[in-house]
Write a protein that holds these residues in place. Structure first.
Motif, short mmCIF file in Angstrom:
data_model
loop_
_atom_site.label_atom_id
_atom_site.label_comp_id
_atom_site.label_asym_id
_atom_site.label_seq_id
_atom_site.Cartn_x
_atom_site.Cartn_y
_atom_site.Cartn_z
N ALA A 5 4.72 -22.01 26.26
CA ALA A 5 5.39 -20.78 25.95
C ALA A 5 5.89 -20.74 24.27
N ASN A 6 5.98 -21.49 23.74
CA ASN A 6 6.90 -22.00 22.62
C ASN A 6 5.64 -21.67 21.47
N ARG A 7 4.67 -22.23 21.40
CA ARG A 7 2.98 -21.49 20.91
C ARG A 7 2.84 -20.53 20.64
N ARG A 8 2.63 -19.58 21.94
CA ARG A 8 1.86 -18.65 22.23
C ARG A 8 3.24 -17.45 21.89
N TRP A 9 4.71 -17.80 21.52
CA TRP A 9 5.69 -16.99 20.97
C TRP A 9 5.93 -17.43 19.27
N GLN A 10 5.63 -18.33 19.65
CA GLN A 10 5.62 -18.34 17.42
C GLN A 10 4.39 -17.37 16.95
N TYR A 11 2.59 -17.92 18.39
CA TYR A 11 1.77 -17.05 17.77
C TYR A 11 2.05 -15.38 17.54
N GLY A 12 2.60 -14.96 18.28
CA GLY A 12 3.04 -13.50 18.22
C GLY A 12 3.59 -13.54 17.11
N ILE A 13 4.54 -14.12 16.82
CA ILE A 13 5.77 -13.33 15.82
C ILE A 13 4.91 -13.13 14.50
N ALA A 14 3.76 -14.64 14.43
CA ALA A 14 3.35 -14.49 13.30
C ALA A 14 2.19 -13.34 13.15
N VAL A 15 1.62 -13.03 14.28
CA VAL A 15 0.83 -11.86 14.47
C VAL A 15 1.58 -10.47 13.32
N ILE A 16 2.44 -10.07 14.52
CA ILE A 16 3.10 -9.30 13.37
C ILE A 16 3.75 -9.28 12.24
N VAL A 17 3.92 -10.62 12.31
CA VAL A 17 4.66 -10.49 10.19
C VAL A 17 2.92 -10.73 9.22
N TRP A 18 1.85 -11.13 10.43
CA TRP A 18 0.20 -10.78 9.19
C TRP A 18 0.18 -9.08 9.42
N ARG A 19 0.43 -8.97 10.40
CA ARG A 19 -0.08 -7.19 10.71
C ARG A 19 0.93 -6.22 9.78
N LEU A 20 2.05 -6.71 9.79
CA LEU A 20 3.56 -5.79 8.91
C LEU A 20 3.61 -6.43 7.28
N ASN A 21 2.72 -7.07 6.83
CA ASN A 21 2.53 -7.70 5.08
C ASN A 21 1.48 -7.64 5.11
N GLY A 22 0.69 -6.23 6.34
CA GLY A 22 -0.79 -4.97 5.83
C GLY A 22 -1.98 -6.36 5.38
N LYS A 23 -2.27 -7.97 6.54
CA LYS A 23 -3.47 -8.17 6.55
C LYS A 23 -3.89 -8.48 7.90
N SER A 24 -4.81 -8.85 8.18
CA SER A 24 -5.47 -8.99 8.97
C SER A 24 -5.46 -9.89 10.57
N VAL A 25 -5.37 -10.37 11.33
CA VAL A 25 -6.25 -11.17 11.66
C VAL A 25 -7.11 -11.77 12.45
N HIS A 26 -7.95 -12.33 12.14
CA HIS A 26 -9.38 -12.67 12.62
C HIS A 26 -9.06 -14.02 13.46
N GLU A 27 -10.41 -13.33 14.64
CA GLU A 27 -10.62 -13.56 15.80
C GLU A 27 -10.90 -15.69 15.91
N LYS A 28 -11.48 -15.57 14.04
CA LYS A 28 -11.82 -17.05 13.60
C LYS A 28 -10.85 -18.12 13.92
N LEU A 29 -9.65 -17.14 13.13
CA LEU A 29 -8.71 -18.08 12.63
C LEU A 29 -7.79 -19.00 13.73
N SER A 30 -7.45 -20.05 13.64
CA SER A 30 -7.26 -20.85 14.58
C SER A 30 -5.41 -20.00 15.66
N ARG A 31 -5.01 -20.73 15.69
CA ARG A 31 -3.36 -19.70 15.91
C ARG A 31 -2.59 -20.29 15.10
N GLN A 32 -2.76 -22.05 14.39
CA GLN A 32 -1.88 -23.39 14.02
C GLN A 32 -1.78 -22.27 12.41
N HIS A 33 -3.43 -21.91 11.83
CA HIS A 33 -3.24 -21.28 11.19
C HIS A 33 -2.45 -20.05 10.60
#
Length: 139
Positions: free
Chosen positions: A106-134
């Motif tokens: 649950a903690n990893r998925r929460w961190q990943y969700g927050i990270a995806v939002i940060v990436w999108r707000l900063n104008g970056k796209s999250v590719h499927e090939k990138l690992s969650r940890q990256h």
């Protein structure tokens, strides 16, 4: 507005949850109360502490809360649910029970969700090939 960080996103989501919590509830059409309103006399109020109410959110706060709620569209359904439950300050144990996952997951998925939002707000796209940890480490 500058670079978005995980802390700013978390704060904005928590404030959105607070705004939605303080809005009045939805009443069905035709709802009314037939009981007369009771007026307390001065003697009733002696020795009582006044009830403090938080002010209702303003239009700007409501707009920001709605905007923050739209961020959850960028996440998968379960990840968005975890992020929103944490924004509402729900403890981890009920989240884990509801989702049927361990605390670490649950903690990893929460961190990943927050990270995806940060990436999108900063104008970056999250590719499927990138690992969650990256994604988490670069947010």
């Amino acid at each position: 507005m500058g670079e978005w960080t995980t802390t700013r996103v978390e704060d904005r989501l928590e404030s959105a949850a607070d705004v939605f919590r303080t809005l009045p509830g939805i009443m069905p059409q035709g709802f009314f109360n037939a009981w007369p309103e009771y007026f307390h006399s001065f003697a009733d109020k002696v020795g009582q502490e006044p009830r403090m109410r938080r002010p209702r959110p303003g239009p700007r706060q409501i707009t920001e809360a709605e905007e923050a709620l739209l961020w959850l569209r960028w996440l998968e359904r379960d990840d968005a649910r975890i992020v929103w439950l944490r924004a509402e300050r729900t403890p981890w144990k009920p989240i884990c029970w509801e989702m049927g996952i361990s605390r670490a997951t649950a903690n990893r998925r929460w961190q990943y969700g927050i990270a995806v939002i940060v990436w999108r707000l900063n104008g970056k796209s999250v590719h499927e090939k990138l690992s969650r940890q990256h994604v988490i480490s670069k947010a």
